[in-house]
Design a protein around this motif. Structure first.
Motif, PDB file in Angstrom:
ATOM      1  N   TYR A 106      40.334 -33.184-125.880  1.00 29.70           N
ATOM      2  CA  TYR A 106      39.543 -34.184-125.537  1.00 29.70           C
ATOM      3  C   TYR A 106      40.532 -35.488-125.457  1.00 29.70           C
ATOM      4  N   TYR A 107      41.367 -35.574-126.481  1.00 29.89           N
ATOM      5  CA  TYR A 107      42.215 -36.502-126.494  1.00 29.89           C
ATOM      6  C   TYR A 107      43.250 -36.612-125.233  1.00 29.89           C
ATOM      7  N   ASP A 108      43.622 -35.677-124.899  1.00 33.49           N
ATOM      8  CA  ASP A 108      44.467 -35.372-123.469  1.00 33.49           C
ATOM      9  C   ASP A 108      43.735 -35.587-122.375  1.00 33.49           C
ATOM     10  N   GLU A 109      42.315 -35.445-122.442  1.00 37.92           N
ATOM     11  CA  GLU A 109      41.598 -35.698-121.044  1.00 37.92           C
ATOM     12  C   GLU A 109      41.303 -37.098-121.090  1.00 37.92           C
ATOM     13  N   HIS A 110      40.997 -37.802-122.100  1.00 37.28           N
ATOM     14  CA  HIS A 110      40.970 -39.287-122.064  1.00 37.28           C
ATOM     15  C   HIS A 110      41.948 -40.156-121.765  1.00 37.28           C
ATOM     16  N   VAL A 111      43.078 -39.457-122.138  1.00 33.86           N
ATOM     17  CA  VAL A 111      44.533 -40.137-121.696  1.00 33.86           C
ATOM     18  C   VAL A 111      44.634 -40.186-120.239  1.00 33.86           C
ATOM     19  N   LYS A 112      44.628 -38.765-119.799  1.00 38.84           N
ATOM     20  CA  LYS A 112      44.746 -38.626-118.377  1.00 38.84           C
ATOM     21  C   LYS A 112      43.787 -39.546-117.498  1.00 38.84           C
ATOM     22  N   LEU A 113      42.547 -39.627-117.774  1.00 40.62           N
ATOM     23  CA  LEU A 113      41.436 -40.396-117.253  1.00 40.62           C
ATOM     24  C   LEU A 113      41.799 -41.891-117.225  1.00 40.62           C
ATOM     25  N   GLY A 114      42.457 -42.431-118.537  1.00 42.42           N
ATOM     26  CA  GLY A 114      42.545 -43.817-118.722  1.00 42.42           C
ATOM     27  C   GLY A 114      43.962 -44.028-117.811  1.00 42.42           C
ATOM     28  N   ILE A 159      33.234 -35.928-119.464  1.00 41.79           N
ATOM     29  CA  ILE A 159      33.881 -35.574-120.619  1.00 41.79           C
ATOM     30  C   ILE A 159      33.284 -35.733-121.900  1.00 41.79           C
ATOM     31  N   GLU A 160      32.769 -36.882-122.117  1.00 39.99           N
ATOM     32  CA  GLU A 160      31.989 -37.193-123.379  1.00 39.99           C
ATOM     33  C   GLU A 160      30.858 -36.216-123.527  1.00 39.99           C
ATOM     34  N   VAL A 217      33.042 -44.746-109.096  1.00 32.97           N
ATOM     35  CA  VAL A 217      31.982 -44.167-109.458  1.00 32.97           C
ATOM     36  C   VAL A 217      32.324 -42.699-109.955  1.00 32.97           C
ATOM     37  N   ALA A 218      33.080 -42.023-109.138  1.00 36.40           N
ATOM     38  CA  ALA A 218      33.536 -40.780-109.686  1.00 36.40           C
ATOM     39  C   ALA A 218      34.557 -40.520-110.867  1.00 36.40           C
ATOM     40  N   ILE A 219      35.167 -41.862-111.395  1.00 36.36           N
ATOM     41  CA  ILE A 219      35.990 -41.839-112.317  1.00 36.36           C
ATOM     42  C   ILE A 219      34.950 -41.890-113.614  1.00 36.36           C
ATOM     43  N   ALA A 220      33.779 -42.986-113.280  1.00 37.63           N
ATOM     44  CA  ALA A 220      33.004 -43.097-114.495  1.00 37.63           C
ATOM     45  C   ALA A 220      32.410 -41.955-114.723  1.00 37.63           C
ATOM     46  N   GLU A 221      31.762 -41.046-113.607  1.00 30.76           N
ATOM     47  CA  GLU A 221      31.140 -39.887-113.852  1.00 30.76           C
ATOM     48  C   GLU A 221      31.943 -38.776-114.547  1.00 30.76           C
TER      49      GLU A 221
END
Length: 148
Positions: free
Chosen positions: A47-55, A136-137, A127-131
């Motif tokens: 999930y760290y990696d997923e948050h990095v990618k989204l960031g 992820i969360e 909105v898609a990014i926020a969703e």
């Protein structure tokens, strides 16, 4: 009315996503320092990696329109860091770590859901990014439940 990435609401929503990703990464770093359990470390890493990618995606979208990312609030960062340190000092097992991560995810879900509702004129990509962040969360909470 056409909504576009340059809209004020789009920028604010992306900045909230950026801030949320940064807050999540800091929290995972703080908790990971106390975790020895292999299964939990793998979940954190995933999930760290997923948050990095989204960031990175948030930053790229904001860069394209000349807007800055947003840092998490200093009070929120300090409170989260202090809570993690205190709770992990009292009990540093994987259950405690999974509970703290779950609490953080739930706060993230609540915050980003509120932002989606507040910034109603944000464009579809924002909105898609926020969703994506909310999903992820939510998935992280689900994956943590067997460890609690």
């Amino acid at each position: 009315m056409s909504r576009n990435i340059e809209s004020h609401d789009s920028v604010l929503l992306l900045q909230e996503c950026s801030s949320g990703c940064k807050m999540a990464l800091e929290s995972m770093d703080d908790i990971r320092a106390h975790v020895e359990d292999k299964q939990l470390r793998q979940l954190i890493d995933k999930y760290y990696d997923e948050h990095v990618k989204l960031g990175v995606d948030c930053r790229d979208m904001l860069d394209r329109i000349g807007a800055d990312t947003k840092e998490p609030g200093m009070f929120a960062k300090a409170a989260a860091k202090m809570q993690t340190a205190m709770k992990m000092a009292m009990n540093d097992d994987r259950t405690q770590a999974a509970k703290l991560l779950t609490e953080g995810c739930n706060m993230g879900i609540e915050t980003i859901s509120s932002s989606i509702n507040e910034y109603r004129d944000a464009d579809e990509k924002s909105v898609a990014i926020a969703e994506r962040l909310r999903n992820i969360e939510d998935h992280m909470v689900g994956d943590l439940q067997p460890l609690i």
